[in-house]
Design a protein around this motif. Sequence first.
Motif, PDB file in Angstrom:
ATOM      1  N   TYR A 161      41.752  30.528  27.933  1.00 17.45           N
ATOM      2  CA  TYR A 161      42.057  30.029  29.268  1.00 17.45           C
ATOM      3  C   TYR A 161      42.647  31.358  30.077  1.00 17.45           C
ATOM      4  N   THR A 162      43.564  32.128  29.347  1.00 16.92           N
ATOM      5  CA  THR A 162      44.135  33.388  29.866  1.00 16.92           C
ATOM      6  C   THR A 162      43.135  34.344  30.584  1.00 16.92           C
ATOM      7  N   GLN A 163      41.905  34.150  30.268  1.00 15.45           N
ATOM      8  CA  GLN A 163      40.806  35.109  30.457  1.00 15.45           C
ATOM      9  C   GLN A 163      39.710  34.211  31.495  1.00 15.45           C
ATOM     10  N   GLN A 164      40.516  33.195  32.065  1.00 19.91           N
ATOM     11  CA  GLN A 164      39.488  32.534  33.077  1.00 19.91           C
ATOM     12  C   GLN A 164      40.250  32.165  34.217  1.00 19.91           C
ATOM     13  N   HIS A 165      39.677  32.595  35.474  1.00 17.51           N
ATOM     14  CA  HIS A 165      40.296  32.123  36.793  1.00 17.51           C
ATOM     15  C   HIS A 165      41.713  32.402  36.950  1.00 17.51           C
ATOM     16  N   GLN A 166      42.055  33.790  36.417  1.00 17.66           N
ATOM     17  CA  GLN A 166      43.381  34.505  36.295  1.00 17.66           C
ATOM     18  C   GLN A 166      43.401  35.551  37.160  1.00 17.66           C
ATOM     19  N   LYS A 211      48.033  39.545  28.439  1.00 20.59           N
ATOM     20  CA  LYS A 211      47.068  39.978  29.322  1.00 20.59           C
ATOM     21  C   LYS A 211      46.071  39.048  29.904  1.00 20.59           C
ATOM     22  N   TYR A 212      46.245  39.035  31.293  1.00 18.23           N
ATOM     23  CA  TYR A 212      45.511  37.582  31.909  1.00 18.23           C
ATOM     24  C   TYR A 212      44.278  38.486  32.587  1.00 18.23           C
ATOM     25  N   GLY A 213      43.190  37.853  32.759  1.00 13.32           N
ATOM     26  CA  GLY A 213      42.257  38.094  33.576  1.00 13.32           C
ATOM     27  C   GLY A 213      40.903  38.168  32.676  1.00 13.32           C
ATOM     28  N   ASP A 214      39.753  38.122  33.511  1.00 12.54           N
ATOM     29  CA  ASP A 214      38.551  37.912  32.965  1.00 12.54           C
ATOM     30  C   ASP A 214      37.740  39.557  33.057  1.00 12.54           C
ATOM     31  N   VAL A 215      38.381  40.193  32.212  1.00  9.30           N
ATOM     32  CA  VAL A 215      37.860  41.646  32.267  1.00  9.30           C
ATOM     33  C   VAL A 215      36.697  41.766  31.088  1.00  9.30           C
TER      34      VAL A 215
END
Length: 444
Positions: free
Chosen positions: A311-316, A325-329
Amino acid sequence: MKKLLLVLIFLSTYSITAQKDKQLYDIINAVSADRIQKDIQTLVNFGTRNTFSDTISETRGIGAARRWIKSEFENISKNCDNCLNVFYQKDLVSKEGNNRVPHDAWVVNVVAIQKGTKYPNRFVIMSGDIDSRASDTMNFTIDAPGANDNASGMVGTIEAARVLSKYKFESSIIYVGLSGEEQGLFGGAGLAAYAKEKGWDIIGILNNDMIGNIKGVDGVIDNRTFRIFSEPVPPTETDRERRMRRFYGGEVNGISRQLARYVHKNVKTYMPEMNPMMVYRLDRFGRGGHHRPFNDLGFAGIRIMEAHENYTQQHQDIREENGIKYGDVIEHVNFDYAKKLTAVNAINLASLGAAPSAPKTVVIGGIVEPAAKLKWDKVDGAKGYKIYWRDTTSPTWDHSRYVGDVSEFTLDGIVIDNFFFGVASVGENGFESMVVFPNDVLKN
């Protein structure tokens, strides 16, 4: 003479099965992780694909992204003698009454139809989502690369089109990029309504939403398991159908659940290294996906996705906080895993596209008898039929019997009370339709 005839029948069946098996294995092997990686990077490079982002720029925003997707489908079509009909399907979404819509805008889907050779108005659909979002879905200018959610599903759909366009199928296959998912499933609702208006006979939709992550927020790393979400029964069922369910069972035997079982069986047969996990739920708890608008109109539809979300890599928004590290990279996407789930879709699109239609009516009887009696309507293109049955608590069809080109059969010695039953059509090529759960009862 009889023995010779049986040998000839066996050899003929073996030949058909071997040809079918080879085609599906060839399809699996043709899916490319390198192409998937390259195409995900292309979508990420558009910066954001928010539904309400720039539509004019050639390098940024959803307009540039959907034009690129359309051009990819068109290039695929050129390489298969124009076998794809590629077009935009769109609907206007208004800000009024929608608290996740910052301004009026066209929600534009990119559709590519591979026309069936025999049943052009019968369709099986694979979808991915074009759009992405950051923490605030109303912020349509901030970077939202959406590498896994959902460039992975969109690119998987493009890759399936590349592979399957080399083949011909009796039914039509649709590859589609849907928009407006993050704001309220607008793209799926628009295409489902369009399909209803056009009178499309939809076998089912395989909705792919996040098929590239193998490391979950729970710490589990798993590159083999994936989830298949399916609702139990259609919301459009009639009062009569509800009454039948109460007395004869069927609460876990709706058309979407049968589609999920079909995918499960194919994967266990042709990709045994994978672990398909059927989830008895429309979607994740309290969340939704683009198969739902099709379900709402009575079409079969499932969601195929990774088993372990992060969830840290979704909708962030892209950032780092407290060492996280957050973000859908793109660095979080596992391309080999996305390749596997793309292949899962491709072999099921091929199987359903090559199979005859399923019987519309299946009738069952056998009250207080040591036998189960089934009758069904014959369908065009079927060389025969297969009866399936399973324990009432089993999630999968565990037993089957091919009964030939007949329209009724009695399974002697099998007590109707102890099992669930269904019937599938079998084509000359060996491909099977989805199993149809009985929708009527024999009058004694």
